[in-house]
Design an enzyme around this catalytic site. Structure first.
Site, short mmCIF file in Angstrom:
data_model
loop_
_atom_site.label_atom_id
_atom_site.label_comp_id
_atom_site.label_asym_id
_atom_site.label_seq_id
_atom_site.Cartn_x
_atom_site.Cartn_y
_atom_site.Cartn_z
N ALA A 152 108.87 -32.33 -55.09
CA ALA A 152 110.29 -32.69 -55.08
C ALA A 152 110.50 -34.20 -55.21
O ALA A 152 111.51 -34.64 -55.76
CB ALA A 152 110.96 -32.16 -53.83
N THR A 153 109.57 -34.99 -54.70
CA THR A 153 109.71 -36.44 -54.84
C THR A 153 109.78 -36.79 -56.32
O THR A 153 110.68 -37.53 -56.76
CB THR A 153 108.53 -37.17 -54.17
OG1 THR A 153 108.53 -36.86 -52.77
CG2 THR A 153 108.64 -38.68 -54.35
N GLN A 201 114.93 -27.95 -49.26
CA GLN A 201 114.98 -27.16 -48.03
C GLN A 201 115.80 -25.88 -48.19
O GLN A 201 115.89 -25.09 -47.26
CB GLN A 201 115.55 -28.00 -46.88
CG GLN A 201 114.69 -29.19 -46.49
CD GLN A 201 113.37 -28.80 -45.82
OE1 GLN A 201 113.15 -27.65 -45.44
NE2 GLN A 201 112.47 -29.77 -45.67
N SER A 214 110.31 -27.86 -54.18
CA SER A 214 108.89 -28.13 -53.92
C SER A 214 108.23 -26.90 -53.34
O SER A 214 108.74 -26.29 -52.39
CB SER A 214 108.80 -29.30 -52.93
OG SER A 214 107.44 -29.57 -52.65
N ALA A 215 107.06 -26.52 -53.88
CA ALA A 215 106.41 -25.27 -53.48
C ALA A 215 105.98 -25.25 -52.01
O ALA A 215 106.08 -24.22 -51.35
CB ALA A 215 105.20 -25.00 -54.38
N HIS A 216 105.51 -26.41 -51.50
CA HIS A 216 104.91 -26.37 -50.16
C HIS A 216 105.93 -26.24 -49.04
O HIS A 216 105.57 -26.08 -47.87
CB HIS A 216 104.00 -27.58 -49.93
CG HIS A 216 104.69 -28.88 -49.63
ND1 HIS A 216 104.87 -29.33 -48.34
CD2 HIS A 216 105.22 -29.82 -50.43
CE1 HIS A 216 105.48 -30.51 -48.37
NE2 HIS A 216 105.71 -30.83 -49.63
N THR A 260 98.79 -32.86 -68.19
CA THR A 260 98.24 -31.50 -68.21
C THR A 260 98.79 -30.69 -67.05
O THR A 260 98.80 -31.17 -65.91
CB THR A 260 96.70 -31.56 -68.14
OG1 THR A 260 96.23 -32.31 -69.26
CG2 THR A 260 96.08 -30.17 -68.14
N CYS A 302 108.46 -38.00 -43.17
CA CYS A 302 108.32 -39.10 -44.11
C CYS A 302 108.68 -40.44 -43.48
O CYS A 302 108.27 -41.48 -43.95
CB CYS A 302 109.22 -38.87 -45.32
SG CYS A 302 109.02 -37.23 -45.99
C1 LIG Z 1 109.86 -32.44 -48.42
C2 LIG Z 1 111.08 -32.94 -49.07
C3 LIG Z 1 111.02 -33.74 -50.22
C4 LIG Z 1 109.72 -34.21 -50.80
O1 LIG Z 1 109.03 -33.16 -51.41
P1 LIG Z 1 107.52 -33.34 -51.88
O2 LIG Z 1 107.26 -32.16 -52.73
O3 LIG Z 1 106.71 -33.31 -50.62
O4 LIG Z 1 107.41 -34.61 -52.63
C5 LIG Z 1 112.22 -34.13 -50.80
N1 LIG Z 1 113.40 -33.76 -50.29
C6 LIG Z 1 113.50 -32.99 -49.20
C7 LIG Z 1 114.83 -32.60 -48.70
C8 LIG Z 1 112.35 -32.56 -48.55
O5 LIG Z 1 112.46 -31.80 -47.46
#
Ligand SMILES: *Cc1c(COP(=O)(O)O)cnc(C)c1O
Length: 383
Positions: A73-74, A181, A201-203, A239, A325
């Site tokens: 997501a970053t 989120q 973001s997948a994680h 890639t 973060c």
């Molecule tokens: C975790 C998070 C991010 C960053 O995501 P990453 O995939 O870890 O870079 C960005 N925005 C929000 C709201 C998040 O919770």
């Protein structure tokens, strides 16, 4: 040693075993480069990526041409904001966002300011909410982008996205949302809600770390932030991370099927945790208790308690103060400060975020542990 109860699902989630299983063949058995167009190895990988793209698109109810895979997501936020800023700078250089956004949005906006952009940072109310009117009033003739997160990572408040997007479009700007989120937790319909760009973001929903996506509505243009082979229709060179992308796709498929039941179950557990703590621990309140908030999260302030001590004493549970973060530094959460909390209150606030593998028993243990620990600390300090 028993591991602490994990209640930090907003920081990251474990990979679901079904996701892991889907990913495994793509590391060594099917290792092809999805950009290799000349042989079966490449075609097989390309097909797996296409399936994942469909799964992501389905979760967001969007067209599959609109999904750009990223490292998370970053990167998706960087691509959305800088990509629009560069592409549309001929139209204007003004961006509107919110002071309680994630750093991946705020710092990207600061970067645009350094390049001559102007950014308006809206201030939410004490629950963390902003209104469509605030957005409408901030819009100018040179506004090109409004970026408002779907659900806040620290307090869980859900913004009125549909109305904010409508206000944005009425002013002629594009609308981006950091839905990291919300994706996989709330039903999202990009077209119906009027979302032009969406980051995930997948994680954060049981997929692997290091992979995510930016969904881009057809017709929206972006300046690529990585130059190279022109992958992802020229929007993101590099890639493709095939195992990660397969995992993201599987996580989307599972979330789509299970999110309603999961939210219901977690809401019950969260409410129990929150109510028991509020009822049994004096001088506590919930941060951002808006009517609209994520079902699996509560952020509670324990007044008159040293926050650092509190976190150290609660050794049977894994929770966070502020966001992961910003916890590298010892500053109080800027999000809680904006809601009106003092430094001490912000330090003494804990975020409990539950998830797919949280059990009733874990919540019972947490309730007891928190009540006993705070009591012991308060006796010690005679408050
Ligand atoms: C975790 C998070 C991010 C960053 O995501 P990453 O995939 O870890 O870079 C960005 N925005 C929000 C709201 C998040 O919770």
């Amino acid at each position: 040693m028993r591991l602490p109860v994990y209640l930090d699902y907003n920081a990251t989630t474990p990979v679901d075993s079904r996701v892991l299983e889907a990913m495994l063949p793509w590391f060594s058995e099917h290792f092809g480069n999805a950009a290799s167009r000349t042989h079966l190895y490449g075609w097989t990988a390309e097909e797996a990526v296409a399936t994942a793209r469909k799964q992501v698109a389905k979760l967001l109810k969007t067209n599959l041409k609109e999904v750009v895979f990223t490292s998370g997501a970053t990167e998706a936020n960087n691509l959305a904001i800088k990509g629009v800023f560069e592409k549309y700078s001929y139209k204007g250089k003004h961006i509107v966002t919110v002071a309680t956004e994630h750093k991946a949005v705020l710092d990207t906006c600061h970067h645009c300011e350094q390049l001559g952009g102007e950014v308006t940072y809206l201030r939410p109310d004490t629950n963390g909410l902003i209104t469509p009117q605030q957005v409408a009033e901030a819009l100018r003739s040179d506004t090109i982008l409004v970026s408002v997160m779907y659900a806040n990572n620290e307090i869980g408040v859900i913004q009125p996205i549909r109305e904010i997007a409508a206000a944005t479009h009425a002013g002629g700007a594009l609308f981006h949302t950091d839905a990291t989120q919300a994706a996989g937790k709330l039903p999202i319909d990009m077209a119906e809600e009027g979302i032009d760009l969406l980051s995930l973001s997948a994680h954060k929903f049981y997929g692997p770390k290091g992979v995510g996506a930016l969904a881009v509505r057809q017709g929206v243009e972006l300046t690529a932030q990585l130059d190279g082979g022109g992958h992802e229709r020229g929007r993101r060179s590099g890639t493709l991370n095939v195992p990660g992308i397969v995992g993201l796709g599987k996580a989307c498929e599972l979330a789509q099927k299970e999110m309603n039941a999961e939210a219901e179950r977690l809401c019950r557990l969260r409410d129990r945790l929150e109510q028991e703590i509020l009822a049994n621990v004096p001088h506590t309140f919930v941060n951002g208790k808006a009517s609209q908030r994520l079902a699996h999260l509560t952020n509670i302030c324990f007044e008159h308690i040293d926050g650092e001590n509190l976190l150290l004493s609660l050794k049977d549970i894994a929770v966070s103060t502020g966001s992961a973060c910003t916890s590298a530094s010892v500053l109080p959460s800027y999000v809680l400060k904006i809601l009106g909390l003092t430094d001490d209150q912000a330090y003494a606030s804990l975020r409990f975020s539950l998830g797919r593998f949280t059990t009733e028993e874990e919540i019972e243990c947490t309730i007891q542990h928190v009540i006993e620990t705070v009591e012991r600390m308060r006796v010690g300090s005679a408050v």
